[in-house]
Design a protein around this motif. Structure first.
Motif, PDB file in Angstrom:
ATOM      1  N   ILE A  50       0.889  -1.174   0.000  1.00 17.47           N
ATOM      2  CA  ILE A  50       0.000   0.000   0.000  1.00 17.47           C
ATOM      3  C   ILE A  50       0.919   1.213   0.000  1.00 17.47           C
ATOM      4  CG2 ILE A  50      -1.768   1.292   1.237  1.00 17.47           C
ATOM      5  CD1 ILE A  50      -2.771  -1.306   2.410  1.00 17.47           C
ATOM      6  N   SER A  51       0.909   1.975  -1.091  1.00 25.15           N
ATOM      7  CA  SER A  51       1.909   3.025  -1.266  1.00 25.15           C
ATOM      8  C   SER A  51       1.283   4.377  -1.582  1.00 25.15           C
ATOM      9  CB  SER A  51       2.872   2.628  -2.393  1.00 25.15           C
ATOM     10  OG  SER A  51       3.808   3.647  -2.630  1.00 25.15           O
ATOM     11  N   ASP A  52       1.899   5.421  -0.990  1.00 24.34           N
ATOM     12  CA  ASP A  52       1.624   6.795  -1.394  1.00 24.34           C
ATOM     13  C   ASP A  52       2.339   7.037  -2.723  1.00 24.34           C
ATOM     14  OD1 ASP A  52       0.715   9.357  -1.359  1.00 24.34           O
ATOM     15  OD2 ASP A  52       2.181  10.090   0.092  1.00 24.34           O
ATOM     16  N   ILE A  53       2.084   8.150  -3.367  1.00 18.59           N
ATOM     17  CA  ILE A  53       2.752   8.436  -4.639  1.00 18.59           C
ATOM     18  C   ILE A  53       3.820   9.505  -4.480  1.00 18.59           C
ATOM     19  CG2 ILE A  53       2.430   9.285  -6.992  1.00 18.59           C
ATOM     20  CD1 ILE A  53      -0.305   7.982  -6.985  1.00 18.59           C
ATOM     21  N   MET A  54       3.458  10.658  -3.907  1.00 16.27           N
ATOM     22  CA  MET A  54       4.415  11.756  -3.751  1.00 16.27           C
ATOM     23  C   MET A  54       5.321  11.466  -2.560  1.00 16.27           C
ATOM     24  SD  MET A  54       5.474  14.732  -4.839  1.00 16.27           S
ATOM     25  CE  MET A  54       4.191  15.607  -5.712  1.00 16.27           C
ATOM     26  N   MET A  55       6.573  11.039  -2.865  1.00 16.22           N
ATOM     27  CA  MET A  55       7.547  10.734  -1.819  1.00 16.22           C
ATOM     28  C   MET A  55       8.931  11.134  -2.303  1.00 16.22           C
ATOM     29  SD  MET A  55       6.383   6.923  -0.572  1.00 16.22           S
ATOM     30  CE  MET A  55       6.379   6.273  -2.246  1.00 16.22           C
ATOM     31  N   PRO A  56       9.854  11.467  -1.383  1.00 13.70           N
ATOM     32  CA  PRO A  56      11.230  11.779  -1.787  1.00 13.70           C
ATOM     33  C   PRO A  56      11.977  10.512  -2.191  1.00 13.70           C
ATOM     34  CG  PRO A  56      11.052  11.782   0.608  1.00 13.70           C
ATOM     35  CD  PRO A  56       9.651  11.620   0.072  1.00 13.70           C
ATOM     36  N   VAL A  57      13.158  10.684  -2.769  1.00 17.41           N
ATOM     37  CA  VAL A  57      14.080   9.617  -3.183  1.00 17.41           C
ATOM     38  C   VAL A  57      13.500   8.795  -4.341  1.00 17.41           C
ATOM     39  CG1 VAL A  57      15.514   7.655  -2.485  1.00 17.41           C
ATOM     40  CG2 VAL A  57      14.986   9.478  -0.836  1.00 17.41           C
ATOM     41  N   MET A  58      12.383   8.095  -4.092  1.00 17.13           N
ATOM     42  CA  MET A  58      11.706   7.337  -5.142  1.00 17.13           C
ATOM     43  C   MET A  58      10.214   7.406  -4.888  1.00 17.13           C
ATOM     44  SD  MET A  58      11.872   3.285  -6.212  1.00 17.13           S
ATOM     45  CE  MET A  58      13.576   3.308  -6.732  1.00 17.13           C
ATOM     46  N   ASP A  59       9.440   7.906  -5.868  1.00 18.83           N
ATOM     47  CA  ASP A  59       8.004   8.046  -5.659  1.00 18.83           C
ATOM     48  C   ASP A  59       7.284   6.719  -5.931  1.00 18.83           C
ATOM     49  OD1 ASP A  59       7.848   7.734  -8.374  1.00 18.83           O
ATOM     50  OD2 ASP A  59       7.400   9.822  -8.800  1.00 18.83           O
ATOM     51  N   GLY A  60       5.968   6.743  -5.740  1.00 19.52           N
ATOM     52  CA  GLY A  60       5.182   5.527  -5.866  1.00 19.52           C
ATOM     53  C   GLY A  60       5.136   4.981  -7.281  1.00 19.52           C
ATOM     54  N   PHE A  61       5.050   5.869  -8.282  1.00 22.25           N
ATOM     55  CA  PHE A  61       5.014   5.408  -9.671  1.00 22.25           C
ATOM     56  C   PHE A  61       6.286   4.633 -10.009  1.00 22.25           C
ATOM     57  CE2 PHE A  61       2.044   9.118 -10.840  1.00 22.25           C
ATOM     58  CZ  PHE A  61       0.928   8.319 -10.644  1.00 22.25           C
ATOM     59  N   THR A  62       7.447   5.197  -9.655  1.00 24.30           N
ATOM     60  CA  THR A  62       8.716   4.547  -9.950  1.00 24.30           C
ATOM     61  C   THR A  62       8.837   3.236  -9.181  1.00 24.30           C
ATOM     62  OG1 THR A  62       9.701   6.719 -10.281  1.00 24.30           O
ATOM     63  CG2 THR A  62      11.217   4.867 -10.034  1.00 24.30           C
ATOM     64  N   LYS A  71      11.558 -10.006 -11.318  1.00 21.04           N
ATOM     65  CA  LYS A  71      10.947 -11.330 -11.524  1.00 21.04           C
ATOM     66  C   LYS A  71      10.336 -11.891 -10.242  1.00 21.04           C
ATOM     67  CE  LYS A  71      13.760 -12.842 -15.440  1.00 21.04           C
ATOM     68  NZ  LYS A  71      14.701 -13.858 -15.941  1.00 21.04           N
ATOM     69  N   ARG A  72      10.976 -11.586  -9.098  1.00 18.00           N
ATOM     70  CA  ARG A  72      10.511 -12.155  -7.842  1.00 18.00           C
ATOM     71  C   ARG A  72       9.327 -11.392  -7.269  1.00 18.00           C
ATOM     72  NH1 ARG A  72      13.874 -12.155  -2.265  1.00 18.00           N
ATOM     73  NH2 ARG A  72      12.660 -13.680  -1.073  1.00 18.00           N
ATOM     74  N   LEU A  73       9.259 -10.072  -7.532  1.00 16.07           N
ATOM     75  CA  LEU A  73       8.258  -9.230  -6.871  1.00 16.07           C
ATOM     76  C   LEU A  73       7.096  -8.836  -7.773  1.00 16.07           C
ATOM     77  CD1 LEU A  73      10.765  -6.822  -5.070  1.00 16.07           C
ATOM     78  CD2 LEU A  73       9.743  -8.903  -4.147  1.00 16.07           C
ATOM     79  N   LYS A  74       7.174  -9.166  -9.083  1.00 21.47           N
ATOM     80  CA  LYS A  74       6.231  -8.605 -10.035  1.00 21.47           C
ATOM     81  C   LYS A  74       4.782  -9.067  -9.840  1.00 21.47           C
ATOM     82  CE  LYS A  74       7.326 -12.068 -13.587  1.00 21.47           C
ATOM     83  NZ  LYS A  74       7.884 -12.236 -14.944  1.00 21.47           N
ATOM     84  N   THR A  75       4.575 -10.198  -9.138  1.00 19.78           N
ATOM     85  CA  THR A  75       3.202 -10.689  -8.964  1.00 19.78           C
ATOM     86  C   THR A  75       2.534 -10.153  -7.701  1.00 19.78           C
ATOM     87  OG1 THR A  75       3.989 -12.648  -7.793  1.00 19.78           O
ATOM     88  CG2 THR A  75       3.754 -12.827 -10.186  1.00 19.78           C
ATOM     89  N   ILE A  76       3.268  -9.391  -6.883  1.00 21.54           N
ATOM     90  CA  ILE A  76       2.695  -8.874  -5.624  1.00 21.54           C
ATOM     91  C   ILE A  76       1.786  -7.682  -5.953  1.00 21.54           C
ATOM     92  CG2 ILE A  76       3.204  -7.871  -3.365  1.00 21.54           C
ATOM     93  CD1 ILE A  76       5.899  -9.319  -3.461  1.00 21.54           C
ATOM     94  N   PRO A  77       0.534  -7.671  -5.490  1.00 24.06           N
ATOM     95  CA  PRO A  77      -0.382  -6.563  -5.782  1.00 24.06           C
ATOM     96  C   PRO A  77       0.128  -5.239  -5.198  1.00 24.06           C
ATOM     97  CG  PRO A  77      -1.584  -8.457  -4.935  1.00 24.06           C
ATOM     98  CD  PRO A  77      -0.145  -8.746  -4.727  1.00 24.06           C
ATOM     99  N   VAL A  78      -0.048  -4.170  -5.963  1.00 28.93           N
ATOM    100  CA  VAL A  78       0.314  -2.821  -5.513  1.00 28.93           C
ATOM    101  C   VAL A  78      -0.964  -1.985  -5.453  1.00 28.93           C
ATOM    102  CG1 VAL A  78       1.636  -0.744  -6.012  1.00 28.93           C
ATOM    103  CG2 VAL A  78       2.606  -3.000  -6.529  1.00 28.93           C
ATOM    104  N   ILE A  79      -1.210  -1.368  -4.291  1.00 26.20           N
ATOM    105  CA  ILE A  79      -2.382  -0.497  -4.099  1.00 26.20           C
ATOM    106  C   ILE A  79      -1.868   0.916  -3.835  1.00 26.20           C
ATOM    107  CG2 ILE A  79      -4.408  -0.035  -2.679  1.00 26.20           C
ATOM    108  CD1 ILE A  79      -4.363  -3.029  -1.916  1.00 26.20           C
ATOM    109  N   PHE A  80      -2.302   1.866  -4.656  1.00 24.00           N
ATOM    110  CA  PHE A  80      -1.953   3.264  -4.406  1.00 24.00           C
ATOM    111  C   PHE A  80      -3.011   3.886  -3.491  1.00 24.00           C
ATOM    112  CE2 PHE A  80       0.598   3.167  -8.464  1.00 24.00           C
ATOM    113  CZ  PHE A  80       1.804   3.361  -7.811  1.00 24.00           C
TER     114      PHE A  80
END
Length: 753
Positions: A50-62, A71-80
């Motif tokens: 569960i991620s915010d979008i506007m963040m320093p260093v690396m934002d949610g989109f990135t 390859k290992r993490l690509k199937t984990i659901p991401v919720i903005f």
């Protein structure tokens, strides 16, 4: 227990959400930004982000893009879960990146948990593993457009807040308080304003400041009371990194120019603080009754996070520019209104032959790029807003035709419409495809007409396809086999074990002259087959298919059996007749013997090499060797056959007579080999010698007998002479007597005359 990672730079928001989710039985971990979340997840992956979008260093989109590329993490659901990115465009980019859900803050706790549960229940392994937005350039274009909008919106909000609230409140209230109200109320007002405020006198000494300014600028309460200037340890820098001299400080600029200072951006560095701070400064003069400046009101807005976003945007732009210029696919940007090319990358030069400098400012028509003008992307885009992977014909600067694959869409930049196009040269690919197509036709022709049996099986040995020869071998149609299991049709425990081993090991198997009986055709008896089983692998190196090829070698096997019988009979015949065969390859200078030749020589094939011809000739008697060598050389060089009978001593010391013969075999008029035989004629020679002796003895006996007969004959001849003379005289007398009798009779008839 479901493990959730909350990614949010705001500690309070992260804490509140963590408490909420833990209350519903979830295990929760947290991260301050996308980079930290990525680091934690690679060590210990959660079940959902569960991620915010506007963040320093690396934002949610990135973060989402990085997760979907892992390859290992690509199937984990991401919720903005965001309060700042709320537009339809934001949500589209999120879903294009592979996000499972897009939730706008704030949400009722129960509703939020209900959505989370629904997502977890509906989760499908592999879902969103490959986001459709795969092209780097497309990602950066959408990402930059959203960041630009957010930056513009944030700047507008800051400016609006300053212009509408700050100026109105500060200038009016402070002026009123300074002119008529108490110092205490004035200070209270300054403290309540939610922006850093410093009021300086005409000598730049600090008159008052609020707590936000004290924290931001490192000003203590004592410094304010003693009217000291700003902490000398604090250093101010322009945006380009050059340090600002004191005379250019905001208050000094206002005092020097008597003008307002607007949107002055600086970087502040304090040695006691870990990070530098970026601030947006506005300063206003306060004039006295005599139009003199009595005070300068300076406000500071902390724009550090906004600056980080801007830096991220700059990096993103650099990435975009690099991706644009270095992309192996030609990228172009052209105005819709006139078709003029305004931007192109290096790949465009390779495809068209025109340099970017030559092409910019010209249209595709002027460059004569399209042999068929109606194929220009602009013609398609007049009907629909985008085109994807359309094959077009392009003309190179040299005139050479090219086949390209083009995608294009209409975009808006500064309220003007442009065509963004990607073009890939697929000329070689098309040629290769055509070559593959023709090869496929050739292979299909071979597949359909070869005598070799082909079957294509899945890993469970079910038929996918067979060729005509395979079907005809069992008097069936090819469609009969599709979907059926090979070992249900042709049970064979040994072969089935071999098939399983090929699937398990990935190693091909080959069998030679393997016997087989058709279950439905016992009348055919045993047949023999050469066959191979070759595994076919997928990208994960797993065997998914099998290629089964067979060749009926029954006739060959039966013929070989007959040949073996004939060879055995020939060997026995040669042995009985004491005749051995040999062959000499003139080109390779190799000689080969039959078994009987070794037998005549008194050697075994294991211990003797017949190719040592100098050694071979030593078996012949010395006086015969020259004749043998001369005859053999004449056969090699002049193709003259020979037939000799010579004396021979074999390896066992046995004296023999042999008859050796050689006959030349030619190819294209040139002798290529000599073949012949060697025969043990010792018994024949011995018999001839015995016959010769008998003949001599017989001749002697005949001679002696002849002499004896000659003597006897002489004696007989003498006797014959005596007896024959008498007989002759008697015969003469009888003749004379007869004649006399005739004359007497005649006289008597004539009367005595």
């Amino acid at each position: 227990m479901t493990r959730i990672m909350i990614v949010d730079d705001k500690e309070n928001d992260r804490y509140m959400l963590e408490v909420l989710l833990k209350g519903y039985g979830y295990e929760v971990t947290g991260a301050e930004n996308g980079a930290q979340a990525l680091e934690f997840a690679r060590k210990d992956p959660p079940d959902v982000f569960i991620s915010d979008i506007m963040m320093p260093v690396m934002d949610g989109f990135t973060l989402c893009r990085e997760l979907k590329a892992d390859k290992r993490l690509k199937t984990i659901p991401v919720i903005f879960y965001t309060a700042t990115y709320t537009s339809q465009m934001d949500e589209e980019l999120a879903r294009n990146l592979g996000a499972r859900e897009y939730i706008i803050k704030p949400q009722d706790p129960e509703a939020l948990v209900a959505k989370l549960r629904k997502i977890m229940e509906e989760r499908v392994p592999g879902e969103n593993a490959q986001p459709p937005l795969g092209e780097e350039m497309e990602f950066f274009r959408q990402y930059n457009r959203i960041l630009f909008q957010k930056l513009e919106k944030k700047m507008a909000e800051i400016q609006k807040a300053y212009d509408t609230a700050l100026l109105e409140i500060i200038r009016r209230k402070l002026a009123e308080e300074i002119l008529g109200e108490s110092e205490e109320k004035y200070r209270t007002l300054i403290q309540k304003i939610q922006v850093a405020v410093v009021v300086q006198g005409s000598d730049t000494q600090i008159l008052t400041s609020n707590s936000m300014a004290q924290e931001l600028l490192g000003i203590t309460e004592n410094q304010t009371l003693r009217k000291e200037a700003i902490d000398p340890a604090l250093h101010l820098f322009y945006e380009d990194g050059i340090e600002i001299p004191p005379e250019k400080y905001p208050a000094n600029q206002v005092l020097a120019t008597r003008q307002k200072l607007r949107n002055f951006i600086i970087r502040m560095h304090h040695p006691d603080k870990k990070d530098d701070v970026w601030v947006l400064i506005n300063a206003d003069p306060v004039f006295g009754k005599k139009d003199e400046i009595t005070q300068v009101i300076v406000t500071f807005n902390d724009i550090t996070e906004l600056k980080k976003v801007g830096q991220a945007l700059q990096i993103s732009e650099e990435k975009f520019l690099k991706a644009f210029r270095c992309s192996p696919i030609a990228l172009t940007l052209a105005r819709v209104e006139d078709g003029v090319l305004v931007e192109a990358n290096h790949a465009f030069e390779e495809i068209t032959g025109y340099s970017v400098a030559e092409a910019l400012g010209k249209t595709a028509i002027e460059l004569n790029l399209f042999p068929k003008p109606d194929e220009r992307p602009i013609e398609t885009l007049k009907i629909k807003k985008q085109m994807r992977n359309i094959e077009l014909h392009l003309r190179h600067k040299s005139g050479e035709p090219r086949t390209v694959q083009c995608s294009a869409e209409l975009i808006t930049i500064d309220k003007s419409e442009y065509i963004l196009s990607t073009t890939e040269d697929i000329t070689e690919r098309k040629r290769a495809q055509e070559s593959i197509r023709l090869m496929g036709l050739e292979l299909q022709t071979i597949y359909d007409n070869t005598y070799t049996l082909f079957a294509y099986l899945d890993r469970d040995f079910n038929y996918i396809r067979v060729n005509l020869a395979y079907a005809r071998a069992d008097l069936k149609h090819p469609d009969f086999f599709i979907g059926k299991n090979h070992f249900k049709l042709y049970p064979h425990a040994e072969n089935e074990a071999i098939f399983h081993r090929v699937v398990e090991t990935g190693q091909p198997y080959r069998a030679y002259a393997k016997p087989f009986e058709y279950p439905d055709h016992p009348e055919w008896g045993v047949t023999y087959w050469d066959w191979t089983l070759v595994p076919v692998f997928d990208a994960e190196k797993t065997v998914t298919r099998l290629i089964y090829t067979l060749l009926n070698v029954t006739e060959r096997e039966l013929a070989q059996e007959e040949l073996k019988k004939s060879e055995s009979m020939l060997k026995r015949t040669q042995h009985l007749a004491k005749v051995g065969g040999w062959e000499y390859d003139i080109e390779n200078k190799k000689i080969s013997w039959s078994d009987e030749v070794y037998c005549i020589y008194g050697v075994s094939p294991e211990e003797y090499d017949p190719n040592d011809m100098k050694r071979d000739i030593q078996f012949y008697m010395l006086e015969d060797r020259e004749a043998i060598g001369r005859a053999f050389n004449s056969a090699v060089n002049e193709s003259i056959p020979y037939d000799l009978q010579v004396r021979f001593v074999n390896a066992r010391g046995k004296n023999l007579w042999v008859r050796t013969m050689g006959q030349v075999d030619k190819k294209d008029g040139r002798p290529v080999r000599i073949f012949g035989n060697i025969m043990d004629i010792t018994e024949m020679k011995n018999t001839q010698e015995k016959l010769s002796k008998l003949n001599e003895e017989l001749e002697k006996r005949v001679k002696d007998r002849t002499a004896e007969l000659e003597t006897k004959n002489a004696e007989l001849e003498h006797l014959n002479h005596v007896y024959v003379g008498r007989e002759l005289r008697m015969i003469e007398l009888k003749r004379i007597n007869s004649e006399l009798e005739i004359k007497i009779a005649s006289l008597e008839k004539t009367g005595g005359n």
